[in-house]
Design a protein around this motif. Sequence first.
Motif, PDB file in Angstrom:
ATOM      1  N   LEU A 107      30.701  43.815  43.220  1.00  0.00           N
ATOM      2  CA  LEU A 107      31.447  44.971  42.731  1.00  0.00           C
ATOM      3  C   LEU A 107      30.765  46.314  43.016  1.00  0.00           C
ATOM      4  O   LEU A 107      31.442  47.269  43.403  1.00  0.00           O
ATOM      5  CB  LEU A 107      31.736  44.821  41.240  1.00  0.00           C
ATOM      6  N   PRO A 108      29.432  46.460  42.822  1.00  0.00           N
ATOM      7  CA  PRO A 108      28.822  47.764  43.117  1.00  0.00           C
ATOM      8  C   PRO A 108      29.066  48.260  44.548  1.00  0.00           C
ATOM      9  O   PRO A 108      29.418  49.441  44.730  1.00  0.00           O
ATOM     10  CB  PRO A 108      27.338  47.531  42.819  1.00  0.00           C
ATOM     11  N   PRO A 109      28.913  47.419  45.587  1.00  0.00           N
ATOM     12  CA  PRO A 109      29.224  47.913  46.937  1.00  0.00           C
ATOM     13  C   PRO A 109      30.676  48.339  47.088  1.00  0.00           C
ATOM     14  O   PRO A 109      30.982  49.300  47.799  1.00  0.00           O
ATOM     15  CB  PRO A 109      28.904  46.707  47.831  1.00  0.00           C
ATOM     16  N   GLN A 130      37.740  49.009  34.656  1.00  0.00           N
ATOM     17  CA  GLN A 130      38.503  48.234  33.682  1.00  0.00           C
ATOM     18  C   GLN A 130      39.188  47.077  34.397  1.00  0.00           C
ATOM     19  O   GLN A 130      39.761  47.265  35.483  1.00  0.00           O
ATOM     20  CB  GLN A 130      39.560  49.135  33.024  1.00  0.00           C
ATOM     21  N   LYS A 131      39.123  45.893  33.802  1.00  0.00           N
ATOM     22  CA  LYS A 131      39.842  44.751  34.354  1.00  0.00           C
ATOM     23  C   LYS A 131      41.236  44.688  33.740  1.00  0.00           C
ATOM     24  O   LYS A 131      41.412  44.974  32.553  1.00  0.00           O
ATOM     25  CB  LYS A 131      39.090  43.448  34.067  1.00  0.00           C
ATOM     26  N   PRO A 132      42.235  44.286  34.520  1.00  0.00           N
ATOM     27  CA  PRO A 132      43.571  44.154  33.944  1.00  0.00           C
ATOM     28  C   PRO A 132      43.645  42.959  33.003  1.00  0.00           C
ATOM     29  O   PRO A 132      42.864  42.011  33.105  1.00  0.00           O
ATOM     30  CB  PRO A 132      44.459  43.949  35.175  1.00  0.00           C
ATOM     31  N   SER A 133      44.594  43.001  32.085  1.00  0.00           N
ATOM     32  CA  SER A 133      44.832  41.865  31.196  1.00  0.00           C
ATOM     33  C   SER A 133      45.582  40.751  31.924  1.00  0.00           C
ATOM     34  O   SER A 133      45.477  39.573  31.572  1.00  0.00           O
ATOM     35  CB  SER A 133      45.639  42.313  29.978  1.00  0.00           C
ATOM     36  N   ARG A 134      46.334  41.157  32.937  1.00  0.00           N
ATOM     37  CA  ARG A 134      47.045  40.185  33.768  1.00  0.00           C
ATOM     38  C   ARG A 134      47.334  40.809  35.119  1.00  0.00           C
ATOM     39  O   ARG A 134      47.229  42.028  35.296  1.00  0.00           O
ATOM     40  CB  ARG A 134      48.348  39.736  33.103  1.00  0.00           C
ATOM     41  N   GLY A 135      47.700  39.973  36.080  1.00  0.00           N
ATOM     42  CA  GLY A 135      48.047  40.456  37.401  1.00  0.00           C
ATOM     43  C   GLY A 135      46.847  40.543  38.335  1.00  0.00           C
ATOM     44  O   GLY A 135      45.719  40.188  37.974  1.00  0.00           O
ATOM     45  N   ILE A 136      47.104  41.014  39.549  1.00  0.00           N
ATOM     46  CA  ILE A 136      46.096  41.048  40.615  1.00  0.00           C
ATOM     47  C   ILE A 136      45.947  42.478  41.129  1.00  0.00           C
ATOM     48  O   ILE A 136      46.941  43.143  41.436  1.00  0.00           O
ATOM     49  CB  ILE A 136      46.489  40.124  41.780  1.00  0.00           C
ATOM     50  N   ILE A 137      44.699  42.934  41.227  1.00  0.00           N
ATOM     51  CA  ILE A 137      44.377  44.202  41.876  1.00  0.00           C
ATOM     52  C   ILE A 137      43.593  43.889  43.142  1.00  0.00           C
ATOM     53  O   ILE A 137      42.526  43.260  43.083  1.00  0.00           O
ATOM     54  CB  ILE A 137      43.552  45.120  40.964  1.00  0.00           C
ATOM     55  N   GLY A 151      39.552  40.735  41.217  1.00  0.00           N
ATOM     56  CA  GLY A 151      39.327  39.852  40.090  1.00  0.00           C
ATOM     57  C   GLY A 151      38.579  38.581  40.436  1.00  0.00           C
ATOM     58  O   GLY A 151      38.039  37.914  39.547  1.00  0.00           O
ATOM     59  N   LEU A 152      38.532  38.229  41.713  1.00  0.00           N
ATOM     60  CA  LEU A 152      37.861  37.002  42.138  1.00  0.00           C
ATOM     61  C   LEU A 152      36.462  37.244  42.695  1.00  0.00           C
ATOM     62  O   LEU A 152      35.742  36.292  43.000  1.00  0.00           O
ATOM     63  CB  LEU A 152      38.705  36.287  43.207  1.00  0.00           C
ATOM     64  N   LEU A 153      36.083  38.513  42.806  1.00  0.00           N
ATOM     65  CA  LEU A 153      34.776  38.821  43.399  1.00  0.00           C
ATOM     66  C   LEU A 153      33.650  38.555  42.394  1.00  0.00           C
ATOM     67  O   LEU A 153      33.798  38.831  41.200  1.00  0.00           O
ATOM     68  CB  LEU A 153      34.730  40.291  43.828  1.00  0.00           C
TER      69      LEU A 153
END
Length: 230
Positions: free
Chosen positions: A81-83, A59-66, A74-76
């Motif tokens: 993402l699979p690796p 799940q992607k966040p609605s805001r903020g940075i993970i 979020g920038l990849l």
Amino acid sequence: MNAGRDPIVRFDNVGLRYGTDREVLSDLNFALLPDSFYFLTGPSGAGKTSLLRLLYLAQKPSRGIISMFGENAGLLPRKALPPLRRRIGVVFQDFRLIDHLSVFDNVALPLRIGRIAEEELRESVSDMLDWVGLGHRAEAHPAVLSGGEQQRVAIARAVIARPEVLVADEPTGNVDPAMGRKLIRLFEALNRLGTTVVVATHDRTLQKEVSVAHMMKLDRGRLTIAEPAA
């Protein structure tokens, strides 16, 4: 033992909402340290499963940075993402076993994806199935297993490749207390080998089993973290 080490996961001002509803999770600011163990608690509807989905990048966040493993997720690009996800082991509440594969092949799947040689993985998978008490069910298929057996297969699959992060959603909910304690011991052993472990559970007895665990509590979409008791 984690002093001076960079977090393996970091959330900065993360919020999550579904559609136009109010936020399910709000203003999450925390870091998960390498080699640490966390229990995630909170009442039903607090957002525990949503938080776990953010942690394993479903799940992607609605805001903020993970940030995961030093990368802003979020920038990849999508192909990256699979690796990244393969470095995360997940125990789903609904198991998500592959029906047409045997117990052995379900557990072996992460190793095969990682291109581990067949002769090497056979011993590892057999040992793991023996440890969770399912060596005699290696050739069975998920449809003929009990809920508790399916749970143990799901856990074996999640830990077989020694992931850097393990995320488990109520992993002992379908097994008896003795097996629950044994599975927590397995998570502890994995943690001692370097895996950061996050276990969502309502079971206060299990929470007392791990003296080094941090306690993460969700309440009304907000998170607090307590250090392990001295």
